[in-house]
Write an enzyme that holds these catalytic residues in place. Structure first.
Site, PDB file in Angstrom:
ATOM      1  N   TYR A  13      33.629  47.817  18.871  1.00  9.28           N
ATOM      2  CA  TYR A  13      33.766  48.716  17.723  1.00  9.28           C
ATOM      3  C   TYR A  13      32.591  48.547  16.758  1.00  9.28           C
ATOM      4  CZ  TYR A  13      34.859  50.410  13.161  1.00  9.28           C
ATOM      5  OH  TYR A  13      34.740  51.046  11.957  1.00  9.28           O
ATOM      6  N   GLU A  71      31.133  46.758   7.822  1.00  6.89           N
ATOM      7  CA  GLU A  71      31.994  46.915   8.987  1.00  6.89           C
ATOM      8  C   GLU A  71      32.757  45.629   9.306  1.00  6.89           C
ATOM      9  OE1 GLU A  71      32.959  49.494  10.495  1.00  6.89           O
ATOM     10  OE2 GLU A  71      31.596  50.928   9.563  1.00  6.89           O
ATOM     11  N   ASP A 109      38.615  53.372  15.940  1.00  6.09           N
ATOM     12  CA  ASP A 109      39.499  52.440  15.243  1.00  6.09           C
ATOM     13  C   ASP A 109      40.905  53.039  15.228  1.00  6.09           C
ATOM     14  OD1 ASP A 109      39.466  54.440  13.315  1.00  6.09           O
ATOM     15  OD2 ASP A 109      38.965  53.107  11.641  1.00  6.09           O
TER      16      ASP A 109
END
Length: 291
Positions: A118, A35, A136
């Site tokens: 996020y 990520e 996103d």
């Protein structure tokens, strides 16, 4: 607000990309590394570097024990190298305070250095199968079209965007986590910014954008990111010299990478401020911890 959750989850199970961080045996640490690497960087560039990192540093404590200079070197050309420092800092805390296991709840993840809204939710959803709205650019575009009938998402708003996705998620953890991944994949593969492949979309029939006649996006223009000639390019060129050297180098070697001395020196200074380079007592330059 609703989308055909079952259709989207089934579509993802059938056509979702076979990525190593999606494998059932991938650890939460592997998901976290992916990520961080995937922020503003395409999958094709991330995958080989991710595989190298996981082979070399399979647990947070392994990365935490490495010098920051070697971590920056291993980051290679992924770009935005401060992410490497943030990942190293997070690994250090995970190793020291969380038994070398990436936390599973969003609030604890948010307490790690360099982990934002996020990333915390992505790890909770994709590593631990939890219900967490993961937003996103791709997800925002899918929601803007399928739910709101707009050509694309307008300016980001964490509160609004999170609420939009929250409203779409099933109540149970497992299907909610699968839907989070499916929404992201749909935006990446089908509901793209340019030339969306609507005929291949599993939720085409209920898409508000289709029902509205596919109107063009009329909101504020999105800034186009340049690279050539920017400080980002110059910083990368300066770092390349240090990544390829065995030890500290003289400034004259760094001066060769860019023709404009004012910009070059500004970028060199910014790398020092960011902790991506260090200057030795005798005026040489090195990756952090390598002198």
């Amino acid at each position: 607000m609703a989308v055909d959750t079952d259709a989207l989850i089934d579509w993802f199970a059938e056509v979702g990309r076979d990525l190593p961080w999606r494998e059932p045996d991938c650890s939460a640490w592997g998901v976290l590394v992916s990520e961080i690497m995937l922020q503003q960087t395409p999958v094709s560039r991330v995958q080989p570097i991710w595989l190298e990192w996981m082979a070399r540093w399979p647990v947070p404590s392994a990365l935490a024990a490495e010098t920051t200079g070697e971590v920056v070197r291993a980051w290679g050309k992924l770009g935005y190298p401060r992410r490497a420092l943030r990942l190293h800092a997070a690994a250090t805390v995970i190793a020291a305070e969380h038994g070398d296991v990436v936390p599973s709840d969003v609030d604890t993840l948010l307490g790690l250095p360099g982990i934002g809204a996020y990333t915390a939710r992505a790890v909770a959803a994709f590593a631990y199968g939890k219900r967490a709205p993961v937003v996103d650019t791709n997800v925002r575009r899918v929601v803007a079209r399928a739910v709101h009938g707009a050509g694309d998402a307008g300016p980001a708003s964490n509160t609004r965007d999170m609420a939009d996705v929250e409203a779409l998620l099933p109540a149970e953890d497992a299907p909610a986590a699968k839907l989070s991944a499916a929404l992201m994949e749909l935006g990446a593969l089908v509901c793209t910014a340019r030339s969306p492949r609507c005929a291949d979309c599993p939720i085409h029939a209920g898409c508000a954008w289709q029902h509205n006649g596919r109107p063009e996006y009329t909101g504020p223009a999105k800034p186009v990111q340049k690279f050539a000639g920017t400080d980002r390019q110059v910083r990368g060129l300066l770092l390349d010299v240090l990544r390829g050297s065995e030890g500290p180098v003289e400034k004259t070697r760094l001066d060769l990478v860019w023709h404009e001395p004012g910009q070059r020196d500004r970028c060199l200074d910014s790398l020092l401020v960011d902790g991506l380079l260090e200057q030795t007592a005798d005026g040489l330059f090195a990756l952090p911890g390598e002198h």
